[in-house]
Design an enzyme around this catalytic site. Structure first.
Site, short mmCIF file in Angstrom:
data_model
loop_
_atom_site.label_atom_id
_atom_site.label_comp_id
_atom_site.label_asym_id
_atom_site.label_seq_id
_atom_site.Cartn_x
_atom_site.Cartn_y
_atom_site.Cartn_z
N GLU A 133 -58.65 -53.91 -35.33
CA GLU A 133 -59.34 -52.82 -35.84
C GLU A 133 -60.31 -54.22 -36.47
OE1 GLU A 133 -58.42 -51.22 -40.40
OE2 GLU A 133 -58.09 -53.35 -39.60
N ASP B 91 -54.51 -56.38 -37.14
CA ASP B 91 -55.08 -55.25 -38.55
C ASP B 91 -55.78 -56.37 -38.73
OD1 ASP B 91 -53.87 -53.58 -40.56
OD2 ASP B 91 -54.38 -55.51 -41.88
C1 NOJ Z 1 -55.85 -51.55 -41.97
C2 NOJ Z 1 -54.39 -50.69 -42.04
O1 NOJ Z 1 -54.30 -50.06 -41.16
C3 NOJ Z 1 -54.31 -50.27 -43.28
O2 NOJ Z 1 -53.05 -49.00 -43.72
C4 NOJ Z 1 -54.00 -51.10 -44.68
O3 NOJ Z 1 -54.11 -50.57 -45.55
C5 NOJ Z 1 -54.86 -52.06 -44.48
N1 NOJ Z 1 -55.63 -52.27 -43.19
C6 NOJ Z 1 -54.43 -54.05 -45.22
O4 NOJ Z 1 -53.88 -54.83 -44.22
#
Ligand code: NOJ
Length: 563
Positions: free
Chosen positions: A288, A225
């Site tokens: 991500e 993440d």
């Molecule tokens: C990316 C995640 O996919 C999302 O759902 C989240 O709100 C943010 N990162 C913060 O962790």
């Protein structure tokens, strides 16, 4: 749960021969948003046992792996992306034993399991943050986070002008027990998600230990993440302008995509590699990372860094042949320059579902384009992610009442791509029932009344349904050696049409709102809409689906051909 009713027999397609270069390079990975996939206990929230019971559906669909969104102990201020204990399962989702069972069952079905890791921030209920708040006014426990005095005469202004991705300032002021205002702490997301200080050695050590914990339990990898966010620019300088969260436009921001994050990913790669496993058993990391362009993204998948990075430039590309071709070319060139494969994605739990994003002229057009886009994505070289429900053609739910929404972005200002509850509505498994088979009770977000007709039960075995289109595409992808990892070339095509060639295979995509006639490219394997064949050019004798004559590609359609 009436599992027999809705789960197909596990398909017995042979595994793809594979390139021997690593399973992740052409894997199709299914994203399970745990809260909304399957609820085993009737509390209206999906859970790990629910996921495990439905794994045969995923094996039957033909995917190679599942990615599970966070199921760790969390106050759920941001759907579990606010973790209070990284080594324990939240009772909402089950127990550690359930996680163990899930991983074992997935492996028995030939599915790998990727779990989410949230390293940029913890929950404000994490013991480290509780200790930091208690360590007044400026104790050592605060150094694991970013605490700063405020600006202004009484420290009443935030330390800098950074904005939270969810809207509003990225800083919240603490208070002393007597109510006196104290220092501020940084949170790029909600105030309940304080950012960790990755310059602190204990933070780095702790995450290595957390990764080991889950690797030892048997997981096959991690979705990282905010993989572009852990390191902040030295001195945390002001930015001097608003709209800071519109990242994809290519700005350099002092809190995202700093070069220092790559050291962390390199150290994690060494850890992943230390678990061995060879090309078919390697443990992997997927970033991500919302970064400016394909070149910046490719840095995350250099040979000594993570294995995959979601291609959000593909996801955000509008329905336009020239634009799509440009994104595909740039992505393939950038990943090839570092020897990596590209990781395609159309939807996830943070963006409007693509069946709705593409629906400029209404839901029918959106669904046609979504089906076509899926066939395009699965024909491209590399790996692909499928977000739960896209195999059913689910649209975004646009009319949720405000009082049921839980996205923290909704409570603050504008979110990333808008508010994110509409893509998180629990998926329908059966035609009827309180939550269309999601579970024995209700569902934490209301499902539209039409969703029974989109359920797995309603689509299974129905020729032409979106579910059967995905099943057929994934089965062909396994069978055809020219798909997945490997070369690709563009073929000449009229404006608005893309034609791409892989060994023994051609894919045509018509992005226009009108049909287009082409010479038949080969033997039809699969199409998102029925193709219409005309007589062979010249002598006018007979229609052909086998490589002669002309074919009329319907508007907004994609087809696969054997050549
Ligand atoms: C990316 C995640 O996919 C999302 O759902 C989240 O709100 C943010 N990162 C913060 O962790």
């Amino acid at each position: 749960m009436t599992q027999e009713l809705t789960t197909p027999a596990v398909q017995t397609e042979p595994a793809r021969p594979g390139s021997g270069r690593g399973w992740w390079r052409d894997a199709v990975i299914y994203q399970v948003y745990v809260r909304s996939f399957a609820d085993s206990d009737g509390d209206g929230v999906g859970d790990l046992r629910g996921v495990r019971e439905r794994l045969p559906h995923l094996a039957g669909l033909g995917v190679d792996a599942v990615w599970l969104t966070p199921f760790y102990v969390s106050p759920q201020a941001d759907g579990g992306y606010d973790v209070a204990d990284y080594r324990a399962v939240d009772p909402l989702f089950g127990t550690l034993g359930d996680a163990d069972d899930l991983v074992r069952t997935a492996h028995e079905l030939g599915l790998k399991v990727i779990v989410d890791i949230v390293p940029n921030h913890t929950s404000d209920r994490h013991p480290w943050f509780r200790a930091a708040l208690a360590d007044r006014p400026r104790g050592a426990a605060r150094e694991r986070y970013h605490f700063r005095p405020g600006r202004g005469a009484d420290g009443e202004l935030p330390p800098n002008d950074w904005e939270s991705v969810f809207g509003g300032p990225a800083w919240t002021r603490t208070a002393e027990p007597d109510g006196t205002p104290g220092d501020w702490y940084l949170h790029l997301f909600a105030p309940e998600q304080p950012d960790l200080n990755w310059d602190h050695p204990e933070v780095r050590e702790e995450f290595v230990s957390i990764l080991r914990f889950w690797l030892d339990l048997g997981v096959d990898g991690f979705r990282v993440d905010v993989a572009h966010g852990m390191v902040k620019a030295p001195g945390m300088p002001d930015i001097g302008r608003g709209e800071q969260a519109r990242l994809i436009a290519g700005q350099a921001l002092p809190f995202f995509d700093q070069d220092g994050v790559h050291d962390i990913h390199r150290s994690w790669r060494r850890l992943l590699d230390s678990y061995g496993g060879g090309p078919d058993g390697a443990r992997v990391g997927v970033a991500e990372a919302w970064v400016a362009d394909a070149e910046r993204l490719a840095l995350y998948v250099r040979p000594d860094e993570l294995h995959q990075a979601f291609n959000f430039h593909f996801l955000t590309c509008p329905w336009d042949a020239a634009g799509m071709r440009r994104v595909i070319d740039e992505s393939l060139a950038a990943t090839a320059s570092v020897g990596a494969a590209t990781t395609w994605v159309l939807s996830n739990h943070d963006v409007v579902r693509h069946a709705t994003r593409y629906a400029a002229a209404g839901p029918e057009q959106g669904l046609a384009r979504a089906r076509a886009a899926a066939l395009l994505m699965l024909a491209l070289p590399g790996s692909a992610y499928v977000y739960q429900g896209e195999e059913l053609g689910l649209p975004e739910v646009l009319d949720l009442p405000d009082e049921v929404r839980q996205d923290p972005a909704f409570q603050r200002a504008a979110g990333q791509e808008g508010y994110r509850d509409g893509c998180r509505v629990p998926i329908p498994w059966s035609r009827t029932g309180a939550s269309y088979g999601f579970g024995p009770g209700g569902s934490w977000l209301p499902q539209p009344e039409t969703w029974g007709g989109l359920s797995v039960e309603a689509q299974a075995g129905v020729p032409g349904s979106t579910l059967e289109l995905y099943r057929a595409a994934l089965a062909l992808r396994r069978r055809l050696p020219g798909l997945g990892d490997g070369p690709m070339a563009w073929l000449p095509a009229p404006e608005g049409v893309l034609a791409l060639s892989r060994p023994g295979f051609v894919c045509t995509l018509n992005t226009l709102g009108t049909p287009v006639d082409l010479p038949v490219p080969g033997r039809e394997l699969l199409a998102s809409e029925p193709m219409a064949y005309g007589p062979p050019r010249g002598d006018g004798a007979g229609a052909a689906a086998d490589g002669a004559g002309t074919v009329r590609l319907p508007a907004d359609s994609c087809a696969w051909w054997a050549v």
